[in-house]
Design a protein around this motif. Sequence first.
Motif, PDB file in Angstrom:
ATOM      1  N   ALA A  56       0.762  80.029  71.901  1.00 11.22           N
ATOM      2  CA  ALA A  56       0.481  81.422  71.509  1.00 11.22           C
ATOM      3  C   ALA A  56      -0.686  81.468  70.532  1.00 11.22           C
ATOM      4  O   ALA A  56      -0.724  82.295  69.632  1.00 11.22           O
ATOM      5  N   ALA A  57      -1.628  80.545  70.703  1.00 14.05           N
ATOM      6  CA  ALA A  57      -2.721  80.440  69.734  1.00 14.05           C
ATOM      7  C   ALA A  57      -4.050  80.927  70.298  1.00 14.05           C
ATOM      8  O   ALA A  57      -5.109  80.631  69.757  1.00 14.05           O
ATOM      9  N   GLY A  58      -4.014  81.689  71.373  1.00 19.43           N
ATOM     10  CA  GLY A  58      -5.248  82.209  71.961  1.00 19.43           C
ATOM     11  C   GLY A  58      -5.743  83.437  71.211  1.00 19.43           C
ATOM     12  O   GLY A  58      -5.057  83.969  70.340  1.00 19.43           O
ATOM     13  N   SER A  59      -6.947  83.895  71.592  1.00 22.27           N
ATOM     14  CA  SER A  59      -7.493  85.056  70.879  1.00 22.27           C
ATOM     15  C   SER A  59      -7.518  86.310  71.748  1.00 22.27           C
ATOM     16  O   SER A  59      -7.916  87.382  71.302  1.00 22.27           O
ATOM     17  N   GLY A  60      -7.076  86.203  72.998  1.00 21.74           N
ATOM     18  CA  GLY A  60      -6.970  87.386  73.842  1.00 21.74           C
ATOM     19  C   GLY A  60      -8.291  88.091  74.086  1.00 21.74           C
ATOM     20  O   GLY A  60      -8.367  89.312  74.080  1.00 21.74           O
ATOM     21  N   GLN A  61      -9.328  87.307  74.336  1.00 21.14           N
ATOM     22  CA  GLN A  61     -10.654  87.920  74.507  1.00 21.14           C
ATOM     23  C   GLN A  61     -10.722  88.884  75.684  1.00 21.14           C
ATOM     24  O   GLN A  61     -11.256  89.972  75.561  1.00 21.14           O
ATOM     25  N   ARG A  62     -10.167  88.463  76.821  1.00 23.92           N
ATOM     26  CA  ARG A  62     -10.243  89.334  77.997  1.00 23.92           C
ATOM     27  C   ARG A  62      -9.369  90.573  77.835  1.00 23.92           C
ATOM     28  O   ARG A  62      -9.620  91.612  78.409  1.00 23.92           O
ATOM     29  N   PHE A  63      -8.339  90.453  77.020  1.00 24.59           N
ATOM     30  CA  PHE A  63      -7.475  91.601  76.760  1.00 24.59           C
ATOM     31  C   PHE A  63      -8.136  92.543  75.767  1.00 24.59           C
ATOM     32  O   PHE A  63      -7.921  93.749  75.780  1.00 24.59           O
ATOM     33  N   GLY A  64      -8.936  91.947  74.885  1.00 23.84           N
ATOM     34  CA  GLY A  64      -9.598  92.741  73.857  1.00 23.84           C
ATOM     35  C   GLY A  64      -8.724  92.931  72.637  1.00 23.84           C
ATOM     36  O   GLY A  64      -8.758  93.986  71.997  1.00 23.84           O
ATOM     37  N   GLY A  65      -7.935  91.925  72.301  1.00 29.39           N
ATOM     38  CA  GLY A  65      -7.107  92.036  71.092  1.00 29.39           C
ATOM     39  C   GLY A  65      -5.864  91.185  71.203  1.00 29.39           C
ATOM     40  O   GLY A  65      -5.748  90.353  72.100  1.00 29.39           O
ATOM     41  N   ASP A  66      -4.955  91.400  70.265  1.00 28.83           N
ATOM     42  CA  ASP A  66      -3.783  90.538  70.156  1.00 28.83           C
ATOM     43  C   ASP A  66      -2.689  90.922  71.154  1.00 28.83           C
ATOM     44  O   ASP A  66      -1.761  91.642  70.839  1.00 28.83           O
ATOM     45  N   LYS A  67      -2.823  90.388  72.368  1.00 27.87           N
ATOM     46  CA  LYS A  67      -1.899  90.781  73.437  1.00 27.87           C
ATOM     47  C   LYS A  67      -0.478  90.314  73.186  1.00 27.87           C
ATOM     48  O   LYS A  67       0.474  90.914  73.671  1.00 27.87           O
ATOM     49  N   VAL A 113       3.353  77.386  69.134  1.00 25.43           N
ATOM     50  CA  VAL A 113       2.009  77.034  68.668  1.00 25.43           C
ATOM     51  C   VAL A 113       1.247  78.322  68.369  1.00 25.43           C
ATOM     52  O   VAL A 113       1.016  79.135  69.267  1.00 25.43           O
ATOM     53  N   LEU A 114       0.879  78.492  67.118  1.00 25.11           N
ATOM     54  CA  LEU A 114       0.249  79.733  66.662  1.00 25.11           C
ATOM     55  C   LEU A 114      -1.179  79.471  66.192  1.00 25.11           C
ATOM     56  O   LEU A 114      -1.585  78.320  66.002  1.00 25.11           O
ATOM     57  N   SER A 115      -1.947  80.540  65.981  1.00 24.42           N
ATOM     58  CA  SER A 115      -3.315  80.403  65.461  1.00 24.42           C
ATOM     59  C   SER A 115      -3.290  80.711  63.963  1.00 24.42           C
ATOM     60  O   SER A 115      -2.310  81.245  63.447  1.00 24.42           O
ATOM     61  N   GLU A 116      -4.385  80.397  63.279  1.00 24.32           N
ATOM     62  CA  GLU A 116      -4.499  80.764  61.860  1.00 24.32           C
ATOM     63  C   GLU A 116      -4.244  82.261  61.695  1.00 24.32           C
ATOM     64  O   GLU A 116      -3.622  82.707  60.749  1.00 24.32           O
TER      65      GLU A 116
END
Length: 235
Positions: free
Chosen positions: A15-26, A56-59
């Motif tokens: 769950a550490a992606g940035s959701g670029q194609r979604f355009g935000g925190d999906k 697994v998370l992002s900062e």
Amino acid sequence: VSRESDDSLTAVVVAAGSGQRFGGDKLFAQLSGSPVLAWSLDELARCPSVRSIVLVLSEENARRGQALVRRLGLERVVTTCLGGPRRQDSVMHGVQAVEGARWVAIHDAARPFVTVDLLERGAQVAREIGAAIAAVPVKDTIKLVPVPPLVESTLPRAHLWAAQTPQIFQWEQLSQATLTLGGRDVTDEAELLERVGLPVAVYPGSYENLKITTPDDLALARAIARQRRRKSVAS
Ligand code: CTP
Ligand code: MG
């Protein structure tokens, strides 16, 4: 750490992606009153084969993710760690955090509709073949277009399956394949095993086990979520 002798597995939820194609925190978008991330965590925690979960998370979403785990009452089952720049880096961070586990089930947090039945069927196939990935037969005709717009050929659809998660591996095989192949780019972990010649089986996933990638996927996911909530209230 000694290997577990039993057949239980550790789920690694990325769950550490940035959701670029979604355009935000999906992963914190709401589906019938629960964030996307809560759906898979809840369901995996219910699986008889799953003994623990590494999230697994992002900062950026670490605090929010940890707060969600507490809110769901899953802090005894779920531990967290930080991901990396590519999905495969996040997977390996999670896998390294569970050294000692015999089996790992990699799951994308962006797939909220994994079910107990799906995971358990995969675990069964993995125990027979060595590794197993959820997949569905491709419905579209797929064209090979190396230099757009000219079509080179049509791939034989009967042979094509679209890979999903969960993907279930032996910890040892996955770690070894990763080491052997270094930092090579892959789009899923099964590819690592395929490339070193280890057997990987598909098992039937479901078309509902979709990945939320773009905003229009969320509309479909909301419809599925409503239906599931109705079913669980009815039963
Ligand atoms: N993921 C991750 N670490 C990364 C990239 C992705 O843990 N560095 C996770 C995502 O959070 C998601 C899953 O891998 O649960 C599948 O990836 P994808 O659908 O591509 O999500 P994102 O990478 O967030 O989206 P995008 O590619 O559009 O930026
Ligand atoms: Mg991505």
